[in-house]
Enzyme design. Structure first.
Site, PDB file in Angstrom:
ATOM      1  N   ASP A 193      43.441 -43.048  98.834  1.00  0.00           N
ATOM      2  CA  ASP A 193      44.218 -43.821  97.856  1.00  0.00           C
ATOM      3  C   ASP A 193      44.490 -45.213  98.432  1.00  0.00           C
ATOM      4  O   ASP A 193      44.821 -45.368  99.612  1.00  0.00           O
ATOM      5  CB  ASP A 193      45.539 -43.096  97.548  1.00  0.00           C
ATOM      6  CG  ASP A 193      46.198 -43.633  96.298  1.00  0.00           C
ATOM      7  OD1 ASP A 193      46.266 -42.899  95.288  1.00  0.00           O
ATOM      8  OD2 ASP A 193      46.669 -44.803  96.322  1.00  0.00           O
ATOM      9  N   GLU A 210      48.316 -43.132  85.629  1.00  0.00           N
ATOM     10  CA  GLU A 210      47.953 -44.556  85.552  1.00  0.00           C
ATOM     11  C   GLU A 210      46.473 -44.750  85.250  1.00  0.00           C
ATOM     12  O   GLU A 210      46.101 -45.669  84.525  1.00  0.00           O
ATOM     13  CB  GLU A 210      48.300 -45.256  86.872  1.00  0.00           C
ATOM     14  CG  GLU A 210      49.792 -45.328  87.150  1.00  0.00           C
ATOM     15  CD  GLU A 210      50.091 -45.777  88.573  1.00  0.00           C
ATOM     16  OE1 GLU A 210      49.174 -46.263  89.253  1.00  0.00           O
ATOM     17  OE2 GLU A 210      51.250 -45.605  88.999  1.00  0.00           O
ATOM     18  N   VAL A 211      45.642 -43.933  85.851  1.00  0.00           N
ATOM     19  CA  VAL A 211      44.192 -44.103  85.697  1.00  0.00           C
ATOM     20  C   VAL A 211      43.660 -42.948  84.841  1.00  0.00           C
ATOM     21  O   VAL A 211      43.797 -41.777  85.219  1.00  0.00           O
ATOM     22  CB  VAL A 211      43.494 -44.114  87.072  1.00  0.00           C
ATOM     23  CG1 VAL A 211      41.989 -44.290  86.895  1.00  0.00           C
ATOM     24  CG2 VAL A 211      44.066 -45.207  87.965  1.00  0.00           C
ATOM     25  N   HIS A 229      42.095 -37.140  88.311  1.00  0.00           N
ATOM     26  CA  HIS A 229      42.150 -37.209  89.768  1.00  0.00           C
ATOM     27  C   HIS A 229      43.237 -36.285  90.256  1.00  0.00           C
ATOM     28  O   HIS A 229      44.280 -36.135  89.632  1.00  0.00           O
ATOM     29  CB  HIS A 229      42.376 -38.636  90.271  1.00  0.00           C
ATOM     30  CG  HIS A 229      43.518 -39.346  89.613  1.00  0.00           C
ATOM     31  ND1 HIS A 229      43.444 -39.841  88.325  1.00  0.00           N
ATOM     32  CD2 HIS A 229      44.763 -39.631  90.038  1.00  0.00           C
ATOM     33  CE1 HIS A 229      44.581 -40.408  88.013  1.00  0.00           C
ATOM     34  NE2 HIS A 229      45.419 -40.287  89.028  1.00  0.00           N
ATOM     35  N   HIS A 262      45.650 -35.745  93.529  1.00  0.00           N
ATOM     36  CA  HIS A 262      46.157 -36.332  94.772  1.00  0.00           C
ATOM     37  C   HIS A 262      46.309 -35.212  95.791  1.00  0.00           C
ATOM     38  O   HIS A 262      46.963 -34.195  95.494  1.00  0.00           O
ATOM     39  CB  HIS A 262      47.543 -36.951  94.564  1.00  0.00           C
ATOM     40  CG  HIS A 262      47.626 -38.045  93.535  1.00  0.00           C
ATOM     41  ND1 HIS A 262      47.771 -39.377  93.871  1.00  0.00           N
ATOM     42  CD2 HIS A 262      47.612 -38.009  92.177  1.00  0.00           C
ATOM     43  CE1 HIS A 262      47.852 -40.112  92.780  1.00  0.00           C
ATOM     44  NE2 HIS A 262      47.762 -39.303  91.726  1.00  0.00           N
TER      45      HIS A 262
HETATM   46  P1  AMP Z   1      48.103 -41.748  88.863  1.00  0.00           P
HETATM   47  O1  AMP Z   1      49.453 -42.365  88.672  1.00  0.00           O
HETATM   48  O2  AMP Z   1      48.170 -40.273  89.108  1.00  0.00           O
HETATM   49  O3  AMP Z   1      47.145 -42.121  87.758  1.00  0.00           O
HETATM   50  O4  AMP Z   1      47.561 -42.348  90.230  1.00  0.00           O
HETATM   51  C1  AMP Z   1      46.589 -43.341  90.330  1.00  0.00           C
HETATM   52  C2  AMP Z   1      46.371 -43.600  91.799  1.00  0.00           C
HETATM   53  O5  AMP Z   1      45.200 -44.358  91.950  1.00  0.00           O
HETATM   54  C3  AMP Z   1      47.499 -44.362  92.501  1.00  0.00           C
HETATM   55  O6  AMP Z   1      48.013 -43.572  93.582  1.00  0.00           O
HETATM   56  C4  AMP Z   1      46.814 -45.638  92.982  1.00  0.00           C
HETATM   57  O7  AMP Z   1      47.301 -46.083  94.234  1.00  0.00           O
HETATM   58  C5  AMP Z   1      45.360 -45.204  93.054  1.00  0.00           C
HETATM   59  N1  AMP Z   1      44.378 -46.263  92.946  1.00  0.00           N
HETATM   60  C6  AMP Z   1      44.309 -47.218  91.996  1.00  0.00           C
HETATM   61  N2  AMP Z   1      43.233 -48.007  92.205  1.00  0.00           N
HETATM   62  C7  AMP Z   1      42.592 -47.512  93.298  1.00  0.00           C
HETATM   63  C8  AMP Z   1      41.416 -47.879  94.017  1.00  0.00           C
HETATM   64  N3  AMP Z   1      40.680 -48.929  93.652  1.00  0.00           N
HETATM   65  N4  AMP Z   1      41.075 -47.155  95.108  1.00  0.00           N
HETATM   66  C9  AMP Z   1      41.828 -46.099  95.481  1.00  0.00           C
HETATM   67  N5  AMP Z   1      42.936 -45.697  94.843  1.00  0.00           N
HETATM   68  C10 AMP Z   1      43.320 -46.404  93.773  1.00  0.00           C
END
Ligand code: AMP
Length: 126
Positions: free
Chosen positions: A35, A105-106, A110, A112
Site C-alpha cells: 500500500d 476508495e478504489v 482489494h 488489505h
Molecule cells: P480502500 O479505502 O479500501 O479503497 O483503500 C484503498 C487503498 O489503496 C488505500 O489504503 C490507499 O493507500 C491505497 N492506494 C491508493 N493508490 C495506491 C497506489 N497507487 N499504490 C498502492 N496503494 C494505493
C-alpha cells in the site's frame, strides 16, 4: 442493479502497467503490492486481475479458479510477511472495504493485509 466496473480506477491502471507498483507477489489471477500509504509496518493489498468492483461481486461472479488463486495469494502474502500465527508470527488482519458505508476508495476489489504491530479493536465506535 449489476455492477459497472470503471476501468479508469487506479488499480486497473496498475494492472495495465500504466502506473508503477511495489509488487510483493504475482500469480495467474492475482497481484499483491505494498500500500502506498501504509497503516501498519506490513500493509499489502491483494487484488484479482479480473474486473471486480468489490468482495461480493467477486465472490458471486468470479470463476472457481480466480477465487482459489486469490485466496491462495492472500495466504502466501501472510506467509511472506511472517505474520502467520501458525508459523510463530504475531497475527494480522484482513479487511475488504465495499461501497459507501465500507468507505471504499478504489472501486476494484482489494483485500488489505495488515500486520507488524498490535492493530487495536476492529472498529473504533458503533
Ligand atoms: P480502500 O479505502 O479500501 O479503497 O483503500 C484503498 C487503498 O489503496 C488505500 O489504503 C490507499 O493507500 C491505497 N492506494 C491508493 N493508490 C495506491 C497506489 N497507487 N499504490 C498502492 N496503494 C494505493
Amino acid at each position: 442493479m449489476p455492477y459497472e466496473y470503471d476501468d479508469q480506477n487506479i488499480f486497473a491502471k496498475i494492472l495495465r502497467g500504466e502506473i508503477p507498483n511495489d509488487t510483493v507477489l504475482e500469480t495467474e489471477h492475482s497481484l499483491a503490492f505494498n500500500d502506498i500509504m501504509p497503516k501498519a509496518p506490513a500493509h499489502v493489498l491483494v487484488i484479482p486481475k479480473g474486473p471486480y468492483v468489490c468482495y461480493d461481486h467477486f465472490a458471486l461472479e468470479a470463476s472457481d479458479a480466480e477465487i482459489v488463486d486469490f485466496n491462495r495469494a492472500i495466504g502466501e502474502v501472510c506467509r511472506m510477511l511472517g505474520v502467520r500465527p501458525g508459523e510463530g508470527g504475531s497475527g494480522y488482519r484482513v479487511i475488504s472495504n465495499a461501497g459507501s458505508h465500507g468507505v471504499q476508495e478504489v472501486p476494484h476489489l482489494h483485500v488489505h493485509v495488515l500486520g507488524g504491530r498490535p492493530l487495536g479493536p476492529m472498529i473504533s465506535s458503533r
